[in-house]
Design a protein around this motif. Sequence first.
Motif, PDB file in Angstrom:
ATOM      1  N   THR A 126       0.815  -1.224   0.000  1.00 24.96           N
ATOM      2  CA  THR A 126       0.000   0.000   0.000  1.00 24.96           C
ATOM      3  C   THR A 126       0.843   1.266   0.000  1.00 24.96           C
ATOM      4  O   THR A 126       0.305   2.359   0.148  1.00 24.96           O
ATOM      5  N   ASN A 127       2.135   1.126  -0.181  1.00 25.49           N
ATOM      6  CA  ASN A 127       3.018   2.286  -0.245  1.00 25.49           C
ATOM      7  C   ASN A 127       2.733   3.070  -1.527  1.00 25.49           C
ATOM      8  O   ASN A 127       2.440   2.487  -2.565  1.00 25.49           O
ATOM      9  N   ILE A 128       2.872   4.371  -1.448  1.00 24.45           N
ATOM     10  CA  ILE A 128       2.628   5.232  -2.597  1.00 24.45           C
ATOM     11  C   ILE A 128       3.929   5.503  -3.326  1.00 24.45           C
ATOM     12  O   ILE A 128       4.947   5.803  -2.707  1.00 24.45           O
ATOM     13  N   CYS A 129       3.872   5.418  -4.645  1.00 29.43           N
ATOM     14  CA  CYS A 129       5.001   5.763  -5.504  1.00 29.43           C
ATOM     15  C   CYS A 129       4.553   6.918  -6.387  1.00 29.43           C
ATOM     16  O   CYS A 129       3.716   6.739  -7.267  1.00 29.43           O
ATOM     17  N   ARG A 130       5.097   8.091  -6.135  1.00 29.96           N
ATOM     18  CA  ARG A 130       4.714   9.269  -6.919  1.00 29.96           C
ATOM     19  C   ARG A 130       5.105   9.136  -8.381  1.00 29.96           C
ATOM     20  O   ARG A 130       4.510   9.758  -9.250  1.00 29.96           O
ATOM     21  N   CYS A 131       6.114   8.330  -8.665  1.00 34.57           N
ATOM     22  CA  CYS A 131       6.561   8.160 -10.046  1.00 34.57           C
ATOM     23  C   CYS A 131       5.701   7.165 -10.811  1.00 34.57           C
ATOM     24  O   CYS A 131       5.815   7.061 -12.026  1.00 34.57           O
ATOM     25  N   GLY A 132       4.873   6.403 -10.100  1.00 29.29           N
ATOM     26  CA  GLY A 132       3.949   5.472 -10.745  1.00 29.29           C
ATOM     27  C   GLY A 132       4.594   4.214 -11.289  1.00 29.29           C
ATOM     28  O   GLY A 132       4.151   3.686 -12.307  1.00 29.29           O
ATOM     29  N   THR A 133       5.602   3.699 -10.609  1.00 35.35           N
ATOM     30  CA  THR A 133       6.272   2.497 -11.112  1.00 35.35           C
ATOM     31  C   THR A 133       5.600   1.199 -10.657  1.00 35.35           C
ATOM     32  O   THR A 133       6.241   0.153 -10.589  1.00 35.35           O
ATOM     33  N   TYR A 134       4.313   1.250 -10.392  1.00 36.59           N
ATOM     34  CA  TYR A 134       3.606   0.077  -9.871  1.00 36.59           C
ATOM     35  C   TYR A 134       3.749  -1.169 -10.742  1.00 36.59           C
ATOM     36  O   TYR A 134       3.934  -2.266 -10.200  1.00 36.59           O
ATOM     37  N   PRO A 135       3.676  -1.079 -12.074  1.00 39.56           N
ATOM     38  CA  PRO A 135       3.871  -2.307 -12.869  1.00 39.56           C
ATOM     39  C   PRO A 135       5.261  -2.915 -12.661  1.00 39.56           C
ATOM     40  O   PRO A 135       5.397  -4.138 -12.578  1.00 39.56           O
ATOM     41  N   ARG A 136       6.274  -2.079 -12.540  1.00 34.20           N
ATOM     42  CA  ARG A 136       7.625  -2.601 -12.304  1.00 34.20           C
ATOM     43  C   ARG A 136       7.755  -3.153 -10.892  1.00 34.20           C
ATOM     44  O   ARG A 136       8.483  -4.130 -10.668  1.00 34.20           O
ATOM     45  N   ILE A 137       7.079  -2.529  -9.934  1.00 31.53           N
ATOM     46  CA  ILE A 137       7.092  -3.045  -8.563  1.00 31.53           C
ATOM     47  C   ILE A 137       6.493  -4.448  -8.546  1.00 31.53           C
ATOM     48  O   ILE A 137       7.073  -5.367  -7.959  1.00 31.53           O
ATOM     49  N   ARG A 138       5.356  -4.631  -9.219  1.00 27.37           N
ATOM     50  CA  ARG A 138       4.729  -5.964  -9.280  1.00 27.37           C
ATOM     51  C   ARG A 138       5.687  -6.974  -9.909  1.00 27.37           C
ATOM     52  O   ARG A 138       5.839  -8.092  -9.415  1.00 27.37           O
ATOM     53  N   LYS A 139       6.302  -6.592 -11.035  1.00 21.82           N
ATOM     54  CA  LYS A 139       7.239  -7.499 -11.708  1.00 21.82           C
ATOM     55  C   LYS A 139       8.402  -7.852 -10.790  1.00 21.82           C
ATOM     56  O   LYS A 139       8.839  -9.003 -10.752  1.00 21.82           O
ATOM     57  N   ALA A 140       8.898  -6.885 -10.057  1.00 24.10           N
ATOM     58  CA  ALA A 140      10.023  -7.133  -9.147  1.00 24.10           C
ATOM     59  C   ALA A 140       9.620  -8.060  -8.007  1.00 24.10           C
ATOM     60  O   ALA A 140      10.395  -8.950  -7.631  1.00 24.10           O
ATOM     61  N   VAL A 141       8.429  -7.893  -7.480  1.00 28.52           N
ATOM     62  CA  VAL A 141       7.959  -8.781  -6.406  1.00 28.52           C
ATOM     63  C   VAL A 141       7.842 -10.212  -6.940  1.00 28.52           C
ATOM     64  O   VAL A 141       8.288 -11.162  -6.286  1.00 28.52           O
ATOM     65  N   HIS A 142       7.285 -10.373  -8.135  1.00 30.02           N
ATOM     66  CA  HIS A 142       7.198 -11.713  -8.738  1.00 30.02           C
ATOM     67  C   HIS A 142       8.595 -12.296  -8.995  1.00 30.02           C
ATOM     68  O   HIS A 142       8.823 -13.483  -8.761  1.00 30.02           O
ATOM     69  N   ARG A 143       9.516 -11.476  -9.466  1.00 28.18           N
ATOM     70  CA  ARG A 143      10.889 -11.939  -9.721  1.00 28.18           C
ATOM     71  C   ARG A 143      11.540 -12.390  -8.418  1.00 28.18           C
ATOM     72  O   ARG A 143      12.194 -13.430  -8.366  1.00 28.18           O
ATOM     73  N   ALA A 144      11.387 -11.599  -7.358  1.00 26.87           N
ATOM     74  CA  ALA A 144      11.974 -11.962  -6.066  1.00 26.87           C
ATOM     75  C   ALA A 144      11.340 -13.244  -5.537  1.00 26.87           C
ATOM     76  O   ALA A 144      12.042 -14.101  -4.989  1.00 26.87           O
ATOM     77  N   ALA A 145      10.032 -13.384  -5.702  1.00 28.66           N
ATOM     78  CA  ALA A 145       9.348 -14.611  -5.259  1.00 28.66           C
ATOM     79  C   ALA A 145       9.909 -15.828  -5.996  1.00 28.66           C
ATOM     80  O   ALA A 145      10.169 -16.870  -5.379  1.00 28.66           O
ATOM     81  N   ALA A 146      10.108 -15.701  -7.301  1.00 28.94           N
ATOM     82  CA  ALA A 146      10.661 -16.813  -8.089  1.00 28.94           C
ATOM     83  C   ALA A 146      12.081 -17.140  -7.627  1.00 28.94           C
ATOM     84  O   ALA A 146      12.447 -18.313  -7.504  1.00 28.94           O
ATOM     85  N   ALA A 147      12.891 -16.127  -7.373  1.00 30.95           N
ATOM     86  CA  ALA A 147      14.262 -16.359  -6.897  1.00 30.95           C
ATOM     87  C   ALA A 147      14.254 -17.057  -5.544  1.00 30.95           C
ATOM     88  O   ALA A 147      15.028 -17.993  -5.323  1.00 30.95           O
ATOM     89  N   MET A 148      13.376 -16.618  -4.668  1.00 31.85           N
ATOM     90  CA  MET A 148      13.310 -17.227  -3.344  1.00 31.85           C
ATOM     91  C   MET A 148      12.802 -18.663  -3.433  1.00 31.85           C
ATOM     92  O   MET A 148      13.253 -19.527  -2.679  1.00 31.85           O
ATOM     93  N   ALA A 149      11.894 -18.928  -4.373  1.00 31.32           N
ATOM     94  CA  ALA A 149      11.398 -20.300  -4.562  1.00 31.32           C
ATOM     95  C   ALA A 149      12.513 -21.233  -5.055  1.00 31.32           C
ATOM     96  O   ALA A 149      12.492 -22.421  -4.778  1.00 31.32           O
ATOM     97  N   LYS A 150      13.484 -20.658  -5.763  1.00 29.42           N
ATOM     98  CA  LYS A 150      14.628 -21.438  -6.263  1.00 29.42           C
ATOM     99  C   LYS A 150      15.719 -21.588  -5.216  1.00 29.42           C
ATOM    100  O   LYS A 150      16.766 -22.156  -5.489  1.00 29.42           O
ATOM    101  N   GLY A 151      15.506 -20.998  -4.050  1.00 25.02           N
ATOM    102  CA  GLY A 151      16.463 -21.173  -2.965  1.00 25.02           C
ATOM    103  C   GLY A 151      17.403 -20.015  -2.731  1.00 25.02           C
ATOM    104  O   GLY A 151      18.304 -20.125  -1.903  1.00 25.02           O
ATOM    105  N   VAL A 152      17.211 -18.898  -3.452  1.00 26.29           N
ATOM    106  CA  VAL A 152      18.028 -17.720  -3.170  1.00 26.29           C
ATOM    107  C   VAL A 152      17.648 -17.240  -1.793  1.00 26.29           C
ATOM    108  O   VAL A 152      16.474 -17.009  -1.511  1.00 26.29           O
ATOM    109  N   LYS A 153      18.617 -17.087  -0.929  1.00 22.71           N
ATOM    110  CA  LYS A 153      18.340 -16.755   0.467  1.00 22.71           C
ATOM    111  C   LYS A 153      18.034 -15.276   0.658  1.00 22.71           C
ATOM    112  O   LYS A 153      18.629 -14.415   0.042  1.00 22.71           O
ATOM    113  N   ALA A 154      17.060 -15.046   1.536  1.00 25.29           N
ATOM    114  CA  ALA A 154      16.707 -13.664   1.891  1.00 25.29           C
ATOM    115  C   ALA A 154      17.599 -13.194   3.003  1.00 25.29           C
ATOM    116  O   ALA A 154      18.196 -13.930   3.716  1.00 25.29           O
TER     117      ALA A 154
END
Length: 154
Positions: A126-154
Amino acid sequence: MITLTVNGKRHELDVEPDAPLLWVIRDELGLTGTKFGCGIAQCGACTVQVDGRPVRSCVTPAGSVKGQIITIEGLSSDLKHPVQQAWLAEDVPQCGYCQSGQILAAAALLATTPNPTDADIDAKMTNICRCGTYPRIRKAVHRAAAAMAKGVKA
């Protein structure tokens, strides 16, 4: 005096218990990655994690925090956290002001929802991004989820 544990380090601080956690982090501890945005818990620029949960530090009394606080400086000392790596890979930041709060919110989301849908991301990020990068934020969250599913450690 209050005691806070920030990024794994215990601090005894001579501050009023009702001082906003944001200002204690920035002014007393010198950790300036956490940003002031609105001051009313709406924008999320000040988001930190307390025991893994995203918290708006601008309205959180420092004396009320009993758990482990993580700021952007404590998420990863070498920028290797999967969310940070995904943020870079997807070129998310424009102005960058909201990014520390966005990254901490995304890391908290992935800790509880390892394979989020777009609806999960929209509901929890729910954080606000004044620049409107929400589509890239979503893509980055999905990318991080995929990396973590492959065992990349947080």
